[in-house]
Design a protein around this motif. Structure first.
Motif, mmCIF file in Angstrom:
data_model
loop_
_atom_site.group_PDB
_atom_site.id
_atom_site.type_symbol
_atom_site.label_atom_id
_atom_site.label_comp_id
_atom_site.label_asym_id
_atom_site.label_seq_id
_atom_site.Cartn_x
_atom_site.Cartn_y
_atom_site.Cartn_z
ATOM 1 N N VAL A 84 29.975 74.603 25.056
ATOM 2 C CA VAL A 84 31.196 73.429 25.997
ATOM 3 C C VAL A 84 30.651 74.800 27.551
ATOM 4 O O VAL A 84 31.600 75.378 27.421
ATOM 5 C CB VAL A 84 32.877 74.181 24.969
ATOM 6 N N GLY A 85 31.088 73.836 28.307
ATOM 7 C CA GLY A 85 30.407 74.096 29.630
ATOM 8 C C GLY A 85 32.181 73.694 30.586
ATOM 9 O O GLY A 85 32.763 73.014 29.441
ATOM 10 N N PRO A 86 32.365 73.736 31.470
ATOM 11 C CA PRO A 86 33.627 73.971 32.000
ATOM 12 C C PRO A 86 33.390 72.007 32.761
ATOM 13 O O PRO A 86 32.450 71.662 33.421
ATOM 14 C CB PRO A 86 33.210 74.922 33.181
ATOM 15 N N ARG A 96 31.078 80.841 36.492
ATOM 16 C CA ARG A 96 31.115 81.372 35.627
ATOM 17 C C ARG A 96 30.601 81.172 33.956
ATOM 18 O O ARG A 96 29.924 81.779 33.519
ATOM 19 C CB ARG A 96 32.180 83.336 35.134
ATOM 20 N N LEU A 97 31.110 80.699 34.157
ATOM 21 C CA LEU A 97 31.789 79.351 31.923
ATOM 22 C C LEU A 97 30.706 78.996 32.334
ATOM 23 O O LEU A 97 30.485 78.636 30.904
ATOM 24 C CB LEU A 97 32.435 79.203 32.859
ATOM 25 N N LEU A 98 29.848 78.286 33.138
ATOM 26 C CA LEU A 98 28.879 77.818 32.988
ATOM 27 C C LEU A 98 27.494 78.165 31.941
ATOM 28 O O LEU A 98 26.751 78.054 31.775
ATOM 29 C CB LEU A 98 28.739 76.718 33.308
ATOM 30 N N ALA A 99 27.846 79.603 33.292
ATOM 31 C CA ALA A 99 26.261 80.046 32.903
ATOM 32 C C ALA A 99 25.861 80.195 31.137
ATOM 33 O O ALA A 99 25.931 81.083 30.645
ATOM 34 C CB ALA A 99 26.812 81.754 33.777
ATOM 35 N N SER A 100 27.793 81.749 30.724
ATOM 36 C CA SER A 100 28.059 81.768 29.920
ATOM 37 C C SER A 100 28.054 81.018 29.009
ATOM 38 O O SER A 100 27.528 80.537 27.846
ATOM 39 C CB SER A 100 29.551 82.067 29.821
#
Length: 174
Positions: A84-86, A96-100
């Motif tokens: 789940v991306g942002p 940060r959330l996309l990389a995560s």
């Protein structure tokens, strides 16, 4: 470890794990998510429903994380990793959330001993993430360490997304 970029349909790729650009409920949606659910059939939906809800009312996978289920139906993979991306808002937290999300996907593939994984352009569809920025993040995560995965394949559905990922890969060459 080989990192490649190609145009294609992720539901038709023969790899050990495919990554699904999912939403937080993991109950299907449009774009890549809908295509994977259609190809896998009802069993994938049932496997997703069996995952625990971690945030009421229906969040099974928070933004920036990933979950894994078996693959079913017509998919030529062993695993489906639901990432789940942002939804893009133009704030630094988005990157940060996309990389995560990409990192969590590769970590799950590695933990389940998948030697080949196919990834889409997470968050670039209805979630609105700018393609060039997403491509740089995705390729950066793939290159950030020596993953115990033999083949990381970015399988992209359109020419504009393919070009962005090709450019990011070329600019990141060691």
């Amino acid at each position: 470890m080989a990192i490649t970029v190609e145009r294609g349909d992720i539901t038709e790729v023969e790899v050990e794990a495919i990554v699904n650009a999912a939403n937080e409920t993991l109950l299907g949606g449009g774009g890549v998510d809908g295509a994977i659910h259609r190809a896998a059939g009802r069993e994938l939906l049932d496997a997703c429903r069996a995952l625990p809800i971690v945030e009421p009312p229906r969040v099974r996978c928070p933004v920036g994380e990933a979950r894994i289920t078996p693959a079913f139906g017509k998919l030529r993979a062993t695993w489906v990793i639901h990432a789940v991306g942002p939804r893009y808002r133009g704030v630094s937290e988005d990157a940060r959330l996309l990389a995560s999300a990409f990192r969590s996907s590769l970590a799950l593939a590695e933990a389940n001993e998948a030697k080949s994984v196919a990834l889409p352009a997470i968050s670039c569809g209805v979630f609105g993430y700018p393609i060039d920025a997403a491509a740089r993040i995705a390729i950066g995560v793939a290159r950030e360490r020596a993953w115990r995965i033999d083949a990381i394949r970015f399988v992209l559905f359109s020419d504009d997304v393919l070009r962005a990922f090709q450019d990011a890969l070329a600019k990141s060459a060691p």
